[in-house]
Write an enzyme that holds these catalytic residues in place. Structure first.
Site, PDB file in Angstrom:
ATOM      1  N   CYS A  42     -33.105   4.927  29.254  1.00 28.11           N
ATOM      2  CA  CYS A  42     -33.275   3.880  28.239  1.00 28.11           C
ATOM      3  C   CYS A  42     -34.523   4.135  27.400  1.00 28.11           C
ATOM      4  O   CYS A  42     -35.642   3.892  27.859  1.00 28.11           O
ATOM      5  CB  CYS A  42     -33.344   2.524  28.952  1.00 28.11           C
ATOM      6  SG  CYS A  42     -33.731   1.144  27.878  1.00 28.11           S
TER       7      CYS A  42
ATOM      8  N   CYS B 163     -36.579   1.050  26.609  1.00 28.10           N
ATOM      9  CA  CYS B 163     -37.388   0.605  27.749  1.00 28.10           C
ATOM     10  C   CYS B 163     -38.607   1.510  27.946  1.00 28.10           C
ATOM     11  O   CYS B 163     -39.708   1.037  28.180  1.00 28.10           O
ATOM     12  CB  CYS B 163     -36.573   0.646  29.042  1.00 28.10           C
ATOM     13  SG  CYS B 163     -34.971  -0.144  28.928  1.00 28.10           S
ATOM     14  N   ASP B 164     -38.410   2.810  27.885  1.00 28.91           N
ATOM     15  CA  ASP B 164     -39.441   3.736  28.353  1.00 28.91           C
ATOM     16  C   ASP B 164     -40.051   4.636  27.278  1.00 28.91           C
ATOM     17  O   ASP B 164     -40.995   5.372  27.558  1.00 28.91           O
ATOM     18  CB  ASP B 164     -38.864   4.622  29.473  1.00 28.91           C
ATOM     19  CG  ASP B 164     -38.450   3.777  30.677  1.00 28.91           C
ATOM     20  OD1 ASP B 164     -39.114   2.754  30.934  1.00 28.91           O
ATOM     21  OD2 ASP B 164     -37.468   4.124  31.343  1.00 28.91           O
TER      22      ASP B 164
HETATM   23  C1  LIG Z   1     -34.411   2.903  35.249  1.00 29.11           C
HETATM   24  C2  LIG Z   1     -34.207   1.716  34.344  1.00 29.11           C
HETATM   25  C3  LIG Z   1     -35.280   1.179  33.672  1.00 29.11           C
HETATM   26  C4  LIG Z   1     -35.101   0.084  32.852  1.00 29.11           C
HETATM   27  N1  LIG Z   1     -36.186  -0.435  32.217  1.00 29.11           N
HETATM   28  C5  LIG Z   1     -36.054  -1.548  31.469  1.00 29.11           C
HETATM   29  C6  LIG Z   1     -37.184  -2.125  30.826  1.00 29.11           C
HETATM   30  O1  LIG Z   1     -38.308  -1.609  30.919  1.00 29.11           O
HETATM   31  N2  LIG Z   1     -36.977  -3.258  30.111  1.00 29.11           N
HETATM   32  C7  LIG Z   1     -35.748  -3.836  29.959  1.00 29.11           C
HETATM   33  O2  LIG Z   1     -35.643  -4.883  29.324  1.00 29.11           O
HETATM   34  N3  LIG Z   1     -34.665  -3.294  30.544  1.00 29.11           N
HETATM   35  C8  LIG Z   1     -34.783  -2.171  31.282  1.00 29.11           C
HETATM   36  N4  LIG Z   1     -33.686  -1.596  31.850  1.00 29.11           N
HETATM   37  C9  LIG Z   1     -32.366  -2.200  31.605  1.00 29.11           C
HETATM   38  C10 LIG Z   1     -32.193  -3.449  32.489  1.00 29.11           C
HETATM   39  O3  LIG Z   1     -32.531  -3.114  33.803  1.00 29.11           O
HETATM   40  C11 LIG Z   1     -30.769  -3.951  32.418  1.00 29.11           C
HETATM   41  O4  LIG Z   1     -30.434  -4.246  31.072  1.00 29.11           O
HETATM   42  C12 LIG Z   1     -30.608  -5.223  33.249  1.00 29.11           C
HETATM   43  O5  LIG Z   1     -30.981  -4.992  34.588  1.00 29.11           O
HETATM   44  C13 LIG Z   1     -29.172  -5.725  33.221  1.00 29.11           C
HETATM   45  O6  LIG Z   1     -29.114  -6.836  34.048  1.00 29.11           O
HETATM   46  P1  LIG Z   1     -27.747  -7.353  34.684  1.00 29.11           P
HETATM   47  O7  LIG Z   1     -28.105  -8.532  35.503  1.00 29.11           O
HETATM   48  O8  LIG Z   1     -26.736  -7.494  33.638  1.00 29.11           O
HETATM   49  O9  LIG Z   1     -27.223  -6.180  35.604  1.00 29.11           O
HETATM   50  P2  LIG Z   1     -27.879  -5.249  36.706  1.00 29.11           P
HETATM   51  O10 LIG Z   1     -29.356  -5.235  36.651  1.00 29.11           O
HETATM   52  O11 LIG Z   1     -27.146  -3.961  36.570  1.00 29.11           O
HETATM   53  O12 LIG Z   1     -27.456  -5.950  38.092  1.00 29.11           O
HETATM   54  C14 LIG Z   1     -26.135  -5.905  38.536  1.00 29.11           C
HETATM   55  C15 LIG Z   1     -26.068  -6.587  39.879  1.00 29.11           C
HETATM   56  O13 LIG Z   1     -24.699  -6.732  40.240  1.00 29.11           O
HETATM   57  C16 LIG Z   1     -24.559  -6.391  41.603  1.00 29.11           C
HETATM   58  N5  LIG Z   1     -23.159  -6.051  41.847  1.00 29.11           N
HETATM   59  C17 LIG Z   1     -22.409  -5.064  41.271  1.00 29.11           C
HETATM   60  N6  LIG Z   1     -21.165  -5.064  41.801  1.00 29.11           N
HETATM   61  C18 LIG Z   1     -21.147  -6.076  42.710  1.00 29.11           C
HETATM   62  C19 LIG Z   1     -20.157  -6.579  43.606  1.00 29.11           C
HETATM   63  N7  LIG Z   1     -18.926  -6.045  43.664  1.00 29.11           N
HETATM   64  N8  LIG Z   1     -20.491  -7.617  44.421  1.00 29.11           N
HETATM   65  C20 LIG Z   1     -21.712  -8.182  44.368  1.00 29.11           C
HETATM   66  N9  LIG Z   1     -22.686  -7.737  43.534  1.00 29.11           N
HETATM   67  C21 LIG Z   1     -22.395  -6.698  42.737  1.00 29.11           C
HETATM   68  C22 LIG Z   1     -25.551  -5.253  41.811  1.00 29.11           C
HETATM   69  O14 LIG Z   1     -25.827  -5.068  43.201  1.00 29.11           O
HETATM   70  C23 LIG Z   1     -26.730  -5.821  41.029  1.00 29.11           C
HETATM   71  O15 LIG Z   1     -27.442  -6.707  41.845  1.00 29.11           O
HETATM   72  C24 LIG Z   1     -33.822  -0.494  32.680  1.00 29.11           C
HETATM   73  C25 LIG Z   1     -32.728   0.064  33.368  1.00 29.11           C
HETATM   74  C26 LIG Z   1     -32.907   1.152  34.177  1.00 29.11           C
HETATM   75  C27 LIG Z   1     -31.713   1.751  34.905  1.00 29.11           C
END
Ligand SMILES: Cc1cc2nc3c(=O)[nH]c(=O)nc-3n(C[C@H](O)[C@H](O)[C@H](O)COP(=O)(O)OP(=O)(O)OC[C@H]3O[C@@H](n4cnc5c(N)ncnc54)[C@H](O)[C@@H]3O)c2cc1C
Length: 335
Positions: free
Chosen positions: A139, A142-143
């Site tokens: 990303c 992000c970084d």
């Molecule tokens: C390395 C990295 C660095 C990042 N840095 C930044 C940053 O600095 N700033 C920023 O704003 N964004 C950053 N991002 C992006 C940000 O992390 C994501 O946009 C955000 O986490 C999305 O949130 P979400 O809740 O939609 O999904 P996710 O964070 O992907 O969470 C998904 C959740 O669903 C759960 N899940 C999936 N399938 C199932 C299932 N079948 N049953 C139960 N649970 C399930 C997973 O276990 C997880 O807990 C970064 C991403 C990465 C990979």
């Protein structure tokens, strides 16, 4: 106070323990919905894979991803959200209450918020795993800031890779786009912009075979293999951005809900009911329905919207009239 559940019947089940899910749980718990959240095998979500998060509002000095998520989780629990470290293994949306299988049991839910996130496609290298958050990123928004004045490379040849390269060109000293073919797959306009950007240099017909330097705990370069000649060469860089696509975690609802051509859940998008899916009572929040922004703060915002949409839905307001509906719901009262 309302009953938490009848057996395993919940008014709201949230699937996903990332920024979207925890925010939905926090809002729903404060609204008295006693939600159950299943957080799967990555409690905390994608931010658990990173170190310093500098763009989440409220933290002028940045915050460690795992610390942020731990505090977020506690905040939801503090207001009564029930959080289980269980993975949903089956979701049946054919009738309400919806049925979810998790931890060997069946759970029934009057409403559902799907917040399973998306996973960035990876190169599949051991060094990539070890150096993620230490110079390897998926990303640029992000970084990218961590690589001001440094040399970076972006892997990929599609729209995302070109967008990441153009974004990084504003910050980095140089950007090398590493692409396995001899032409880009990106739209013409993006290709033109990339070619016109003097800081971007394209390394054609190349795949990354290794990333250095795991022992030093930072990125110092990559080993590339030429896909035509087989020749191996090295490139010195300070950061590697892998931009070969994302996969939304929607396998469990495929064929039951309307998805877009890339597998993201389709939501209504704006105004009340913004997080509504093609099935009444099922809402989606965060990266699972967002191929564009993919940020913690946008995921959190849609988690909040989903919880408020659930509230209104359970209050029985006519879902399809929401665009015209007035105010005065419990959702408004919380503000
Ligand atoms: C390395 C990295 C660095 C990042 N840095 C930044 C940053 O600095 N700033 C920023 O704003 N964004 C950053 N991002 C992006 C940000 O992390 C994501 O946009 C955000 O986490 C999305 O949130 P979400 O809740 O939609 O999904 P996710 O964070 O992907 O969470 C998904 C959740 O669903 C759960 N899940 C999936 N399938 C199932 C299932 N079948 N049953 C139960 N649970 C399930 C997973 O276990 C997880 O807990 C970064 C991403 C990465 C990979």
């Amino acid at each position: 106070m309302e009953a938490r559940s009848e057996g395993e019947l919940y008014r709201l089940v949230i699937i996903g323990g990332g920024p979207a899910g925890y925010t939905a749980a926090l809002y729903a718990a404060r609204a008295g919905l006693h939600p159950l959240l299943l957080e799967g095998d990555e409690p905390g979500g994608q931010l658990m894979q990173t170190t310093t998060v500098e763009n989440f509002p409220g933290f002028p000095d940045g915050v460690q991803g795992p610390e942020l998520m731990q505090r977020w989780r506690e905040q939801a629990q503090h207001f009564g959200a029930e959080i289980r470290a269980e993975t949903a293994t089956r979701i049946d949306l054919s009738q309400r209450p919806f049925r979810i299988e998790a931890g060997g049991r069946e759970i029934a839910a009057e409403t559902l918020i799907l917040a399973m996130g998306a996973s960035a496609r990876r190169l599949g290298l051991e060094a990539e795993k070890r150096l993620t958050g230490r110079g390897v990123s998926t990303c640029a928004t992000c970084d990218g800031f961590f690589f001001r004045g440094k040399r970076v490379a972006v892997v990929g040849g599609g729209d995302s890779a070109c967008e990441e390269a153009l974004y990084l060109a504003k910050l980095a000293e140089s950007v090398t786009l590493i692409h396995r073919r001899s032409e880009l797959r990106a739209s013409r306009i993006l290709q033109e912009r990339v070619r016109a950007e003097p800081k971007i240099n394209i390394n054609w017909n190349a795949v990354v075979e290794d990333i250095y330097d795991v022992a030093a705990g930072k990125v110092t370069g990559v080993a590339l293999r030429d896909t035509v000649t087989g020749e191996r060469r090295e490139l010195s860089i300070d950061g590697l951005f892998v931009a070969i696509g994302h996969v939304p975690n929607t396998a469990l609802v495929k064929g039951q809900l309307e998805l877009d051509e890339h597998g993201y859940i389709r939501v209504k998008g704006t105004g009340p009911g913004a997080t509504a899916t093609s099935i009444p009572g099922v809402f989606a929040a965060g990266d699972v329905q967002d191929p564009f922004y993919r940020q913690a703060v946008t995921a959190a915002a849609s988690g909040c919207q989903a919880a408020m949409d659930v509230e209104r839905f359970l209050e029985g307001s006519s879902f399809h009239d929401w665009g015209l509906a007035g105010t005065g719901s419990a959702a408004d009262a919380q503000r």
